[in-house]
Design a protein around this motif. Structure first.
Motif, short mmCIF file in Angstrom:
data_model
loop_
_atom_site.label_atom_id
_atom_site.label_comp_id
_atom_site.label_asym_id
_atom_site.label_seq_id
_atom_site.Cartn_x
_atom_site.Cartn_y
_atom_site.Cartn_z
N ILE A 26 0.91 -1.29 0.11
CA ILE A 26 -0.07 0.06 -0.03
C ILE A 26 0.89 1.28 -0.04
CG2 ILE A 26 -1.68 1.33 1.55
CD1 ILE A 26 -2.92 -1.03 2.11
N LEU A 27 2.04 1.36 0.71
CA LEU A 27 2.92 2.48 0.59
C LEU A 27 3.49 3.05 -0.72
CD1 LEU A 27 5.40 1.24 3.21
CD2 LEU A 27 3.50 3.13 3.51
N GLN A 28 3.28 2.27 -1.52
CA GLN A 28 3.51 2.80 -3.17
C GLN A 28 2.45 3.32 -3.72
OE1 GLN A 28 4.42 -0.57 -5.85
NE2 GLN A 28 3.44 -1.79 -4.42
N VAL A 29 1.00 3.24 -3.13
CA VAL A 29 0.03 3.75 -4.11
C VAL A 29 -0.22 5.20 -3.94
CG1 VAL A 29 -0.98 1.52 -3.84
CG2 VAL A 29 -1.92 3.35 -2.27
N ASP A 30 0.24 5.84 -3.05
CA ASP A 30 -0.20 7.37 -2.80
C ASP A 30 1.10 8.19 -2.01
OD1 ASP A 30 -1.09 9.83 -2.03
OD2 ASP A 30 -2.90 9.03 -1.06
N PRO A 31 1.66 8.95 -3.00
CA PRO A 31 2.75 9.62 -2.61
C PRO A 31 2.60 10.57 -1.44
CG PRO A 31 2.08 10.68 -4.66
CD PRO A 31 1.26 9.41 -4.33
N ASP A 32 1.51 10.76 -1.17
CA ASP A 32 0.88 11.70 -0.06
C ASP A 32 0.54 10.95 1.39
OD1 ASP A 32 1.64 14.03 -1.39
OD2 ASP A 32 -0.18 14.11 -2.54
N HIS A 33 0.70 9.65 1.30
CA HIS A 33 0.47 8.84 2.40
C HIS A 33 0.78 9.25 3.79
CE1 HIS A 33 4.06 6.41 1.62
NE2 HIS A 33 4.11 6.41 3.01
N ILE A 34 0.14 9.11 4.79
CA ILE A 34 0.77 9.17 6.10
C ILE A 34 0.60 7.96 6.96
CG2 ILE A 34 -0.08 10.46 8.42
CD1 ILE A 34 -1.97 12.06 6.73
N GLU A 35 2.08 7.28 7.18
CA GLU A 35 2.00 6.10 7.80
C GLU A 35 2.42 6.36 9.43
OE1 GLU A 35 4.83 1.93 7.44
OE2 GLU A 35 5.39 4.05 6.48
N LEU A 36 1.62 5.78 9.95
CA LEU A 36 2.17 5.50 11.55
C LEU A 36 2.62 4.28 11.86
CD1 LEU A 36 -1.10 6.93 13.49
CD2 LEU A 36 1.11 8.11 13.01
N ALA A 37 3.85 4.13 12.11
CA ALA A 37 4.57 2.79 12.24
C ALA A 37 5.63 2.83 13.31
CB ALA A 37 5.16 2.34 10.92
N ARG A 38 6.42 1.91 13.81
CA ARG A 38 7.35 1.67 14.53
C ARG A 38 7.20 2.20 16.00
NH1 ARG A 38 11.73 0.55 11.40
NH2 ARG A 38 11.70 1.02 9.19
N SER A 39 7.99 1.79 16.80
CA SER A 39 7.72 2.07 18.23
C SER A 39 8.47 3.48 18.50
CB SER A 39 8.25 1.09 19.02
OG SER A 39 7.78 -0.30 18.95
N GLY A 40 8.00 4.24 19.54
CA GLY A 40 8.61 5.26 19.96
C GLY A 40 7.86 5.86 21.44
N THR A 41 8.29 7.27 21.60
CA THR A 41 7.83 7.56 22.96
C THR A 41 6.73 8.64 22.67
OG1 THR A 41 9.75 7.27 23.94
CG2 THR A 41 8.43 8.65 25.15
N HIS A 42 5.59 8.65 23.34
CA HIS A 42 4.50 9.67 23.07
C HIS A 42 4.52 10.48 24.38
CE1 HIS A 42 0.37 11.19 23.04
NE2 HIS A 42 0.57 11.40 21.87
N PRO A 43 4.34 11.65 24.49
CA PRO A 43 4.30 12.68 25.53
C PRO A 43 3.19 12.29 26.61
CG PRO A 43 3.55 13.83 23.59
CD PRO A 43 4.12 12.66 23.18
N ASP A 44 2.00 11.75 26.12
CA ASP A 44 1.39 11.38 27.22
C ASP A 44 1.02 9.71 27.25
OD1 ASP A 44 0.18 13.93 27.54
OD2 ASP A 44 -0.93 13.67 25.75
N LEU A 45 1.34 9.03 26.32
CA LEU A 45 0.99 7.48 26.45
C LEU A 45 2.39 6.60 26.60
CD1 LEU A 45 -1.18 7.28 23.00
CD2 LEU A 45 -1.87 7.02 25.50
N GLY A 46 3.46 7.27 26.56
CA GLY A 46 4.89 6.68 26.96
C GLY A 46 5.35 6.05 25.70
#
Length: 281
Positions: A26-46
């Motif tokens: 799916i990543l290849q179908v829209d050059p303006d796509h928004i992807e949420l992926a990978r682990s990280g730190t959120h200011p409220d959720l940790g």
């Protein structure tokens, strides 16, 4: 999760429901796509896995993304809860303990499974990053009792869904491509460990499409037709079956409702219609 505003749809990636196979294409179908992926730190959720955020958290902490899920055609793949739990267990053992499930002696695997069941039970409503794979599927489909996602695909129809997206977007895709597969290798011991290490190395250096084709060719020779969880006997373990029945009852009802419409959904996808399923209250 991948938002494709230019194509008018969102793919919500429920953990252990073939999302990696779909996301890569799916990543290849829209050059303006928004992807949420990978682990990280959120200011409220940790510490969180940004690729697997349930709807109730998305509404509060990512309201713009949540609004797009409601506004666009939103899709998700659902899976039998027992098979999904076995796949999640295999993933945790490999990713966090560096141990292939099929290479663990049966008695030790049983004790390890019982330990993980206790850990999952303690975190079932708010799993930490290592246990995100066990989060209930309903939290990616329902916001409370409100069914947000209605375009639901049973796991068996993933090739049909990829074909639908390919035709909808005009982008060629490999309908049978699979990533992060839950397989039982015919080779065990040192040869089995070597096979996993070689695969990890090739994944890191080869283009995705080349690695996928090479891996699929190798698996036709090296793997049985059973999943790792099936081959290990874990899916017949009474404690595990009871655990899934008790803790994933809503997921089972959702999967049953979607599976009951599998023939109609396959026809909808083939004809370019939205594969809508209403979940019983």
């Amino acid at each position: 999760m991948i938002i494709c505003p230019g194509q008018g749809f969102v793919f919500v990636h429920i953990p252990k429901c073939a999302g990696s196979s779909i996301r890569r294409q799916i990543l290849q179908v829209d050059p303006d796509h928004i992807e949420l992926a990978r682990s990280g730190t959120h200011p409220d959720l940790g510490q969180i896995d940004f690729g697997h955020i349930p709807l109730d958290q998305l509404r509060v902490h990512f309201p713009d993304h949540y609004a797009q899920i409601r506004a666009l055609d939103s899709f998700a793949v659902v899976r039998d809860p027992l098979a999904r739990f076995g796949s999640a267990l295999r993933q945790v053992l490999w990713q966090y303990e560096q141990r292939p499930m099929t290479l663990i002696p049966p008695a030790e695997l049983r004790e390890t499974t019982l330990r993980i069941l206790d850990q999952v039970a303690a975190e079932i409503d708010a799993p930490s990053a290592p246990f995100i794979f066990f989060m209930r599927q309903d939290r990616f489909i329902l916001d409370g009792e409100d069914q947000v996602l209605r375009n639901l695909i049973p796991l068996d129809l993933v090739p049909d869904f990829i074909g639908y997206i390919s035709r909808r977007t005009g982008v060629p895709m490999e309908t049978e491509a699979r990533a992060n597969q839950n397989v039982d290798l015919r080779v065990k011991g040192g040869f089995g460990t070597l096979a996993y290490k070689v695969n990890d190395r090739l994944r890191s250096v080869l283009p995705v499409n080349v690695h996928t084709r090479l891996k699929d060719t190798a698996l036709r020779v090296l793997a049985t037709k059973k999943s790792a969880a099936e081959a290990s006997g874990l899916l017949d373990m009474p404690e595990l079956r009871a655990f899934v029945q008790d803790h994933y009852a809503r997921d089972a009802a959702i999967y049953a409702a979607v599976s009951a419409r599998k023939v109609a959904l396959a026809q909808d996808l083939a004809q370019g219609h939205l594969p809508i399923t209403e979940i019983p209250a």
